[in-house]
Design a protein around this motif. Structure first.
Motif, PDB file in Angstrom:
ATOM      1  N   SER A 164       0.841  -1.191   0.000  1.00  0.00           N
ATOM      2  CA  SER A 164       0.000   0.000   0.000  1.00  0.00           C
ATOM      3  C   SER A 164       0.879   1.245   0.000  1.00  0.00           C
ATOM      4  O   SER A 164       2.096   1.161   0.172  1.00  0.00           O
ATOM      5  N   ALA A 165       0.252   2.389  -0.171  1.00  0.00           N
ATOM      6  CA  ALA A 165       0.996   3.655  -0.197  1.00  0.00           C
ATOM      7  C   ALA A 165       1.749   3.902   1.101  1.00  0.00           C
ATOM      8  O   ALA A 165       2.786   4.555   1.112  1.00  0.00           O
ATOM      9  N   ASP A 166       1.236   3.361   2.212  1.00  0.00           N
ATOM     10  CA  ASP A 166       1.930   3.569   3.490  1.00  0.00           C
ATOM     11  C   ASP A 166       2.714   2.322   3.922  1.00  0.00           C
ATOM     12  O   ASP A 166       2.916   2.078   5.088  1.00  0.00           O
ATOM     13  N   TYR A 167       3.161   1.547   2.934  1.00  0.00           N
ATOM     14  CA  TYR A 167       4.093   0.438   3.106  1.00  0.00           C
ATOM     15  C   TYR A 167       3.544  -0.740   3.906  1.00  0.00           C
ATOM     16  O   TYR A 167       4.304  -1.479   4.516  1.00  0.00           O
ATOM     17  N   ILE A 168       2.250  -0.950   3.887  1.00  0.00           N
ATOM     18  CA  ILE A 168       1.677  -2.174   4.442  1.00  0.00           C
ATOM     19  C   ILE A 168       1.777  -3.218   3.330  1.00  0.00           C
ATOM     20  O   ILE A 168       1.314  -3.000   2.214  1.00  0.00           O
ATOM     21  N   GLN A 169       2.416  -4.338   3.642  1.00  0.00           N
ATOM     22  CA  GLN A 169       2.696  -5.330   2.617  1.00  0.00           C
ATOM     23  C   GLN A 169       1.810  -6.555   2.759  1.00  0.00           C
ATOM     24  O   GLN A 169       1.376  -6.896   3.852  1.00  0.00           O
ATOM     25  N   GLY A 170       1.595  -7.214   1.636  1.00  0.00           N
ATOM     26  CA  GLY A 170       0.842  -8.449   1.619  1.00  0.00           C
ATOM     27  C   GLY A 170       1.329  -9.342   0.495  1.00  0.00           C
ATOM     28  O   GLY A 170       2.081  -8.916  -0.377  1.00  0.00           O
ATOM     29  N   VAL A 171       0.902 -10.584   0.533  1.00  0.00           N
ATOM     30  CA  VAL A 171       1.205 -11.539  -0.522  1.00  0.00           C
ATOM     31  C   VAL A 171      -0.005 -11.580  -1.443  1.00  0.00           C
ATOM     32  O   VAL A 171      -1.138 -11.654  -0.981  1.00  0.00           O
ATOM     33  N   ARG A 172       0.264 -11.531  -2.751  1.00  0.00           N
ATOM     34  CA  ARG A 172      -0.823 -11.481  -3.725  1.00  0.00           C
ATOM     35  C   ARG A 172      -0.678 -12.632  -4.718  1.00  0.00           C
ATOM     36  O   ARG A 172       0.414 -12.951  -5.159  1.00  0.00           O
ATOM     37  N   PHE A 173      -1.822 -13.225  -5.038  1.00  0.00           N
ATOM     38  CA  PHE A 173      -1.894 -14.249  -6.081  1.00  0.00           C
ATOM     39  C   PHE A 173      -2.900 -13.780  -7.114  1.00  0.00           C
ATOM     40  O   PHE A 173      -3.985 -13.324  -6.764  1.00  0.00           O
ATOM     41  N   ILE A 174      -2.533 -13.922  -8.372  1.00  0.00           N
ATOM     42  CA  ILE A 174      -3.443 -13.592  -9.464  1.00  0.00           C
ATOM     43  C   ILE A 174      -3.479 -14.795 -10.401  1.00  0.00           C
ATOM     44  O   ILE A 174      -2.427 -15.280 -10.834  1.00  0.00           O
ATOM     45  N   LEU A 180      11.254 -16.820   9.224  1.00  0.00           N
ATOM     46  CA  LEU A 180      10.323 -16.907   8.097  1.00  0.00           C
ATOM     47  C   LEU A 180       9.218 -17.919   8.374  1.00  0.00           C
ATOM     48  O   LEU A 180       8.045 -17.659   8.103  1.00  0.00           O
ATOM     49  N   MET A 181       9.578 -19.060   8.937  1.00  0.00           N
ATOM     50  CA  MET A 181       8.569 -20.081   9.234  1.00  0.00           C
ATOM     51  C   MET A 181       7.586 -19.580  10.292  1.00  0.00           C
ATOM     52  O   MET A 181       6.375 -19.827  10.194  1.00  0.00           O
ATOM     53  N   ALA A 182       8.060 -18.858  11.278  1.00  0.00           N
ATOM     54  CA  ALA A 182       7.176 -18.291  12.302  1.00  0.00           C
ATOM     55  C   ALA A 182       6.232 -17.271  11.665  1.00  0.00           C
ATOM     56  O   ALA A 182       5.023 -17.249  11.968  1.00  0.00           O
ATOM     57  N   PHE A 183       6.760 -16.432  10.775  1.00  0.00           N
ATOM     58  CA  PHE A 183       5.935 -15.462  10.057  1.00  0.00           C
ATOM     59  C   PHE A 183       4.884 -16.182   9.217  1.00  0.00           C
ATOM     60  O   PHE A 183       3.710 -15.813   9.214  1.00  0.00           O
ATOM     61  N   TYR A 184       5.313 -17.199   8.493  1.00  0.00           N
ATOM     62  CA  TYR A 184       4.407 -17.970   7.639  1.00  0.00           C
ATOM     63  C   TYR A 184       3.266 -18.545   8.472  1.00  0.00           C
ATOM     64  O   TYR A 184       2.094 -18.428   8.114  1.00  0.00           O
ATOM     65  N   ASP A 185       3.616 -19.170   9.584  1.00  0.00           N
ATOM     66  CA  ASP A 185       2.594 -19.786  10.440  1.00  0.00           C
ATOM     67  C   ASP A 185       1.637 -18.754  11.023  1.00  0.00           C
ATOM     68  O   ASP A 185       0.452 -19.016  11.190  1.00  0.00           O
ATOM     69  N   GLN A 186       2.132 -17.580  11.325  1.00  0.00           N
ATOM     70  CA  GLN A 186       1.291 -16.544  11.915  1.00  0.00           C
ATOM     71  C   GLN A 186       0.399 -15.859  10.885  1.00  0.00           C
ATOM     72  O   GLN A 186      -0.730 -15.504  11.190  1.00  0.00           O
ATOM     73  N   HIS A 187       0.896 -15.671   9.662  1.00  0.00           N
ATOM     74  CA  HIS A 187       0.169 -14.837   8.701  1.00  0.00           C
ATOM     75  C   HIS A 187      -0.395 -15.564   7.483  1.00  0.00           C
ATOM     76  O   HIS A 187      -1.300 -15.028   6.831  1.00  0.00           O
ATOM     77  N   LEU A 188       0.123 -16.742   7.145  1.00  0.00           N
ATOM     78  CA  LEU A 188      -0.328 -17.411   5.926  1.00  0.00           C
ATOM     79  C   LEU A 188      -1.012 -18.751   6.157  1.00  0.00           C
ATOM     80  O   LEU A 188      -1.751 -19.210   5.292  1.00  0.00           O
ATOM     81  N   THR A 189      -0.763 -19.399   7.282  1.00  0.00           N
ATOM     82  CA  THR A 189      -1.391 -20.682   7.549  1.00  0.00           C
ATOM     83  C   THR A 189      -2.890 -20.478   7.746  1.00  0.00           C
ATOM     84  O   THR A 189      -3.313 -19.560   8.451  1.00  0.00           O
ATOM     85  N   LEU A 190      -3.659 -21.334   7.104  1.00  0.00           N
ATOM     86  CA  LEU A 190      -5.107 -21.184   7.040  1.00  0.00           C
ATOM     87  C   LEU A 190      -5.773 -21.045   8.411  1.00  0.00           C
ATOM     88  O   LEU A 190      -6.661 -20.220   8.591  1.00  0.00           O
ATOM     89  N   ASP A 191      -5.317 -21.806   9.374  1.00  0.00           N
ATOM     90  CA  ASP A 191      -5.989 -21.787  10.680  1.00  0.00           C
ATOM     91  C   ASP A 191      -5.374 -20.806  11.683  1.00  0.00           C
ATOM     92  O   ASP A 191      -5.746 -20.804  12.851  1.00  0.00           O
ATOM     93  N   SER A 192      -4.483 -19.938  11.241  1.00  0.00           N
ATOM     94  CA  SER A 192      -3.889 -18.963  12.150  1.00  0.00           C
ATOM     95  C   SER A 192      -4.923 -17.898  12.531  1.00  0.00           C
ATOM     96  O   SER A 192      -5.586 -17.337  11.667  1.00  0.00           O
ATOM     97  N   PRO A 193      -5.060 -17.610  13.818  1.00  0.00           N
ATOM     98  CA  PRO A 193      -6.015 -16.576  14.226  1.00  0.00           C
ATOM     99  C   PRO A 193      -5.584 -15.156  13.809  1.00  0.00           C
ATOM    100  O   PRO A 193      -6.386 -14.236  13.841  1.00  0.00           O
ATOM    101  N   HIS A 194      -4.339 -15.005  13.385  1.00  0.00           N
ATOM    102  CA  HIS A 194      -3.834 -13.685  12.984  1.00  0.00           C
ATOM    103  C   HIS A 194      -3.890 -13.462  11.476  1.00  0.00           C
ATOM    104  O   HIS A 194      -3.560 -12.380  11.004  1.00  0.00           O
ATOM    105  N   ARG A 195      -4.293 -14.479  10.752  1.00  0.00           N
ATOM    106  CA  ARG A 195      -4.311 -14.383   9.285  1.00  0.00           C
ATOM    107  C   ARG A 195      -5.388 -13.415   8.814  1.00  0.00           C
ATOM    108  O   ARG A 195      -6.507 -13.414   9.306  1.00  0.00           O
ATOM    109  N   LYS A 196      -5.020 -12.587   7.850  1.00  0.00           N
ATOM    110  CA  LYS A 196      -5.958 -11.654   7.213  1.00  0.00           C
ATOM    111  C   LYS A 196      -5.947 -11.967   5.728  1.00  0.00           C
ATOM    112  O   LYS A 196      -4.892 -12.108   5.121  1.00  0.00           O
ATOM    113  N   LYS A 197      -7.110 -12.061   5.123  1.00  0.00           N
ATOM    114  CA  LYS A 197      -7.192 -12.408   3.716  1.00  0.00           C
ATOM    115  C   LYS A 197      -8.312 -11.627   3.055  1.00  0.00           C
ATOM    116  O   LYS A 197      -9.406 -11.514   3.584  1.00  0.00           O
TER     117      LYS A 197
END
Length: 154
Positions: free
Chosen positions: A30-40, A129-146
């Motif tokens: 985003s314009a204020d440097y909030i990053q995300g992973v994108r799939f198209i 990286l694995m801790a980040f992945y588990d926190q933000h990308l794993t389907l059942d993580s309570p911290h995941r935003k999609k």
């Protein structure tokens, strides 16, 4: 993360599964440097709901790949490649001015951002990286935003 993911995502979702001609994974910022992973995925063979499920399945497989197949040395090589990309000199005046204007537009005025990010990237371990992945990308993580934007054509 996306540096490690990009080629494998294309190979699995486009080449092997043949889900569509256009398959892309990468970072979105985003314009204020909030990053995300994108799939198209643009597909004529599957509907958006199915494609969303294939992306989720890819994320599960990719986590296992990171854990089992990416050695510490391979990880370090990728980290260095990302850091070097961040610290590349601008190729032309347009790139340089765009980099400065992003800082002006978002009000941060951090004109040394790329160098600072390269330093931060060099400090990331595979365990981080694995801790980040588990926190933000794993389907059942309570911290995941999609956000899933699905467009159905006729």
């Amino acid at each position: 993360l996306t540096h490690l993911m990009k080629e494998r995502c294309f190979d699995e979702l486009r080449t092997q599964e043949q889900l569509g001609y256009l398959v892309h994974s990468g970072i979105i910022m985003s314009a204020d440097y909030i990053q995300g992973v994108r799939f198209i995925i643009q597909s004529e063979v599957a509907d958006p709901e199915y494609l969303d499920g294939r992306i989720e399945a890819f994320l599960v497989r990719f986590r296992a790949h990171l854990l089992d197949n990416v050695s510490e040395d391979d990880f370090a090589t990728n980290v260095e490649a990302v850091a070097e990309k961040l610290t590349e000199k601008d190729k032309n005046l347009n790139e340089e001015s765009n980099r400065y204007w992003r800082e002006v537009q978002n009000g941060s005025l951090d004109f040394d951002r790329n160098r600072k990010e390269a330093v931060a990237v060099r400090g990331v371990s595979k365990a981080d990286l694995m801790a980040f992945y588990d926190q933000h990308l794993t389907l059942d993580s309570p911290h995941r935003k999609k956000i899933s934007v699905q467009i159905f054509g006729g």
